[in-house]
Design an enzyme around this catalytic site. Structure first.
Site, PDB file in Angstrom:
ATOM      1  N   HIS A   1      34.016  34.538  45.301  1.00 51.13           N
ATOM      2  CA  HIS A   1      34.745  35.573  46.034  1.00 51.13           C
ATOM      3  C   HIS A   1      33.855  36.476  46.871  1.00 51.13           C
ATOM      4  CE1 HIS A   1      33.384  37.739  42.464  1.00 51.13           C
ATOM      5  NE2 HIS A   1      33.451  38.822  43.223  1.00 51.13           N
TER       6      HIS A   1
HETATM    7  N1  UDP Z   1      35.969  37.223  34.879  1.00 51.84           N
HETATM    8  C1  UDP Z   1      37.199  37.219  34.222  1.00 51.84           C
HETATM    9  N2  UDP Z   1      38.175  36.423  34.704  1.00 51.84           N
HETATM   10  C2  UDP Z   1      38.024  35.587  35.770  1.00 51.84           C
HETATM   11  C3  UDP Z   1      36.766  35.588  36.427  1.00 51.84           C
HETATM   12  C4  UDP Z   1      35.768  36.430  35.963  1.00 51.84           C
HETATM   13  O1  UDP Z   1      37.368  37.933  33.237  1.00 51.84           O
HETATM   14  O2  UDP Z   1      38.967  34.883  36.153  1.00 51.84           O
HETATM   15  C5  UDP Z   1      34.919  38.131  34.389  1.00 51.84           C
HETATM   16  C6  UDP Z   1      33.610  37.454  34.057  1.00 51.84           C
HETATM   17  O3  UDP Z   1      33.587  37.046  32.709  1.00 51.84           O
HETATM   18  C7  UDP Z   1      32.599  38.554  34.339  1.00 51.84           C
HETATM   19  C8  UDP Z   1      33.249  39.382  35.421  1.00 51.84           C
HETATM   20  O4  UDP Z   1      34.614  39.022  35.430  1.00 51.84           O
HETATM   21  O5  UDP Z   1      32.426  39.375  33.217  1.00 51.84           O
HETATM   22  C9  UDP Z   1      32.613  39.093  36.759  1.00 51.84           C
HETATM   23  O6  UDP Z   1      33.294  39.736  37.717  1.00 51.84           O
HETATM   24  P1  UDP Z   1      33.151  39.416  39.270  1.00 51.84           P
HETATM   25  O7  UDP Z   1      32.731  37.999  39.437  1.00 51.84           O
HETATM   26  O8  UDP Z   1      34.428  39.852  39.886  1.00 51.84           O
HETATM   27  O9  UDP Z   1      32.063  40.446  39.742  1.00 51.84           O
HETATM   28  P2  UDP Z   1      30.482  40.431  39.914  1.00 51.84           P
HETATM   29  O10 UDP Z   1      29.890  40.236  38.557  1.00 51.84           O
HETATM   30  O11 UDP Z   1      30.126  39.357  40.864  1.00 51.84           O
HETATM   31  O12 UDP Z   1      30.185  41.769  40.479  1.00 51.84           O
END
Ligand code: UDP
Length: 377
Positions: free
Chosen positions: A219
């Site tokens: 994303h």
């Molecule tokens: N996550 C979740 N459901 C999903 C996809 C991701 O609970 O369908 C959780 C994942 O386990 C992690 C977090 O969301 O803890 C990551 O979030 P994201 O990828 O949105 O953000 P980033 O870490 O890239 O800032």
């Protein structure tokens, strides 16, 4: 002390879920939800599942460009700060909510504590990188996930140790940079332990067999906002699905971009592609633990895959979680399909050293936050 915590998106709810409990045991917390993620699947479900307290304030600010969203948050947070008059502001990670919370706090001369300080991808085209750098330089207390993060701060002139005799600090005074470990790890360790029992049922619910599928998340703006890059992502997923089925819980932003670019149909035509709605934390953790490997552009998921002992292929050219790459469990392939397939064929290393702490980072955060009044702004 009264702590004003600012959160707004999915990974921040998870991080706050680790810290909020121990923080409330010692201090008063006022939780502000900016509204950056307002969708139930990205927001509400995490409060319910992870036991995070209902926010005391909801600002309802989402959508728009990064600049306009941050600006609207800033305006609203100024009012909240005036009203609540906290002793400290607590922010997490690298989002617009992080930057707005930190700047509003610093402008009001309220000391700011930043959890996940010092992370760097060294790619300033990423909005997250700008948010990280600026937030760190406005914060009074920098809570780092690893020594690498502390070193990054030192290179930018934010020292972990104070120079002897420096005026503002007394002997034995608390340090503004503390390596506490990673608060997301606190949560992940607990939930990954529980996951082992439900992998079978959850995998079957997504019409795949345990250990025989790849879990996908994507994303990042750099991958989905540009049509050419998005088409390359679809092509890459098609190439890897020839060998192993994919489960892809799709972020609403990605869904919207695929539909707008007319690429959704092509993605759904890929044999072995199982698209799902964004999942709650428990179900996502179950799927992660049962996956043969993960393909992702998420920061948090790279870390969680490492903890679960699941090889990770990162759909970016850089990462701030460099230790996972150095340990041999994470490979950066950007959107190169051939590199992704090659990475998926490699055996993971035998060793998986402990990175990012022992699952007690949140307690160390709370302890350090207790010293914030002694630190200079
Ligand atoms: N996550 C979740 N459901 C999903 C996809 C991701 O609970 O369908 C959780 C994942 O386990 C992690 C977090 O969301 O803890 C990551 O979030 P994201 O990828 O949105 O953000 P980033 O870490 O890239 O800032």
């Amino acid at each position: 002390m009264k702590i004003l915590t600012v959160v707004g998106n999915r990974p921040q709810f998870i991080k706050a879920a680790a810290v909020s409990g121990p923080l409330r045991a010692e201090h008063e917390e006022v939780l502000v939800h900016t509204g950056q993620h307002h969708d139930d699947s990205l927001s509400k479900v995490f409060f319910a599942e992870l036991g995070l307290a209902r926010p005391e304030r909801e600002l309802g600010i989402g959508g728009g460009s990064n600049t306009s969203q941050t600006a609207r948050m800033l305006g609203a947070l100024e009012g909240v700060l005036n009203e609540v008059a906290p002793d400290a502001v607590l922010v997490y990670g690298d989002t617009n909510s992080t930057l707005a919370g930190a700047l509003a706090g610093a402008q009001a001369q309220v000391p700011v504590a930043h959890v996940e300080a010092g992370m760097r991808s060294f790619d300033r085209t990423m909005p997250e990188e700008l948010n990280r750098v600026l937030t760190d330089h406005m914060s009074a207390l920098l809570l780092c996930s690893s020594e690498v993060a502390r070193d990054n701060l030192a290179r930018e002139g934010i020292p972990g140790e104070r120079a002897p005799g420096e005026e503002a600090f007394g002997e034995g005074a608390p340090s503004p940079v503390v390596v506490v470990g990673d608060v997301m790890v606190d949560v992940a360790l607990r939930w990954q332990l529980k996951a082992r029992e439900s992998i079978d049922a959850v995998a079957r619910g997504h019409r795949v067999r345990p250990w025989d599928y790849l879990l996908v998340t994507a994303h990042r703006a750099g991958n989905v906002d540009d049509r050419k890059r998005l088409a390359k992502l679809v092509e890459l997923l098609g190439a890897v699905a020839e060998q192993t089925p994919l489960v892809f819980p799709m972020h609403p932003r990605t869904r919207a971009r695929l539909e707008a670019a007319g690429l959704m149909e092509e993605l759904l035509k890929i044999e072995g592609m199982h698209v799902a709605e964004p999942l709650g934390y428990a179900e996502f953790t179950d799927l992660l633990c049962g996956a043969r490997a993960v393909l992702t552009d998420s920061g948090g998921v790279q870390k969680e895959a490492y903890l679960a002992g699941v090889p990770c292929v990162t759909l970016r050219a850089s990462t701030e979680w460099v230790e996972t790459v150095q340990a041999g469990w994470n490979t950066l392939v950007d959107l190169d399909a051939r590199a992704a397939r090659a990475a998926l064929e490699r055996e993971p290393p035998a060793e998986r050293p402990r990175l990012y702490g022992d699952g007690h980072a949140a307690e160390r955060c709370v302890e350090a936050i207790g010293t914030i009044g002694e630190l200079r702004l």
